[in-house]
Write an enzyme that holds these catalytic residues in place. Sequence first.
Site, mmCIF file in Angstrom:
data_model
loop_
_atom_site.group_PDB
_atom_site.id
_atom_site.type_symbol
_atom_site.label_atom_id
_atom_site.label_comp_id
_atom_site.label_asym_id
_atom_site.label_seq_id
_atom_site.Cartn_x
_atom_site.Cartn_y
_atom_site.Cartn_z
ATOM 1 N N GLU A 116 0.836 -1.192 0.000
ATOM 2 C CA GLU A 116 0.000 0.000 0.000
ATOM 3 C C GLU A 116 0.874 1.247 0.000
ATOM 4 O OE1 GLU A 116 -2.863 -0.086 3.152
ATOM 5 O OE2 GLU A 116 -3.870 -1.887 2.410
ATOM 6 N N HIS A 150 -8.250 1.314 1.489
ATOM 7 C CA HIS A 150 -8.094 1.228 2.949
ATOM 8 C C HIS A 150 -9.020 2.243 3.638
ATOM 9 C CE1 HIS A 150 -4.982 -0.340 6.030
ATOM 10 N NE2 HIS A 150 -6.154 -0.140 6.622
#
Length: 525
Positions: A260, A278
């Site tokens: 990420e 997220h």
Amino acid sequence: MAKVLISDKMDPKAAQIFRERGVEVDEITGKTPDELKAIIGQYDGLAIRSSTKVTKEILEAATNLKVVGRAGIGVDNVDIPAASAKGVVVMNTPFGNSITTAEHAIALMFALARDLPEADRSTQAGKWEKNRFMGVEVTGKTLGLIGAGNIGSIVADRALGLKMKVVAYDPFLTEERALELGVQKVTLDELLARADFITLHTPLTDQTRNILSAENLAKTKKGVRIVNCARGGLIDEAALKEGLDSGHIGGAALDVFVTEPAKESPLFGTPNFISTPHLGASTTEAQVNVAIQVAEQMADYLVSGGVTNALNMPSLTAEEAPKLKPYMGLAEKLGSLVGQLAHGAIDRVSIHMEGAAAELNPKPLTSAVLKGFLGTQTDTVNMVNAPVLARERGTEVREIRTEREGDYQTLLRVSVRTADGERSVSGTLFGDQAPRLVELFGIKVEADLTGSMLYVVNEDAPGFIGRLGTTLGEAGVNIGTFHLGRRQAGGEAVLLLSVDEPVTADLLAKVKTLPGVKTAMGLRF
């Protein structure tokens, strides 16, 4: 007056609370590491979210810093060992966004069931493909929870309200807690075979990494839909794509990824795949909650010395701390050991304090045991919330104190009760400082618990130690220390070896092929 820096964007109520409690506060966001280093020395507290990286270099420049507060659960952006070495308390807010994350998992489940993102794109493109999007109802379907802790239990509650059947796999889930939640406790294989929908709610640990591996994904029910709002790395993403492409997996929705920010992924563009960046904790309410909580916790610590949700400090008075510190180190190691070795649901943990240990405040020792024990399954446990998490899991905790001395002047024994019976480990302090294991499941064995270790149970027979040493040598594994115990000659023996690097799955597979080996596991302290 104590002074706090809020270095990431946070709800204004945080600054308001600091000021109301008599703490001076500056809100300065978007600083580079070098800019932060230049100003951090004037602050007693640092309130952050995920953007600020509290590195060793930042901490070295933070000459007055006493506490770092993370508004949220994850503290991957804080060098906790470095903070501990500097005497800086690190706090988080582990429960502030639980409802928000659980609701996001439910939202993604609905999106998968009705193919909402693709239907939206098609409709806005003017296609009106009503017959193309044939969804499924969630009513009457079976939801499989992998992880039934705080967030998992909220998802279960919402799913039951939707008239779903809920099964749960969680090594710490007891039958009593499952009954309380209204779910059925099952094995992982049972869950994979039965679930129409699977949601994941576990931290990323050595035990949960790729828990939905290619092998386990192949065991799932054809057409299963999978949701992960927990941590990237719980699912083998390449295997997930193969399952989607083949049609075995009916759909998948990920809010988290191995890497990420996920700017690219082989999963992107795959049919029946939904992704979000997220967003599990991204609601107005959650951000307000965690901002308020972190400000209250930090202000309490700076003004009155109160400690809440600290990841590297127990709830202790200044007088107790020096005396309890070595005992707490021993207690945490024993809890971690029994947590790594015990199998199945554990419904009771007993902490027996004998001799000098019985004269101490038992609560910090109990919390340390539970922190070590629960820390083998979750990365959000700390000295403060460990008892709460144990209660939430339905685990009975017993404290037993015996002031008389036994074989040792001071002794801690940690016992757990599972369906297979009671198992215990015991330890003492050498020189009132050095923690040392002295008994393991009824077998006398003296060992340090440190770093990476190999645990082996084998039949006591000539030549075994040589064969094990050869196997480790051929694998390039260097042995640091070697500890051996046995019940009786020719009976069952236990080996504990410290090694210079983590024990790999390949090494364990080789050790398990040796004649006489009953059990082999890698341990980490």
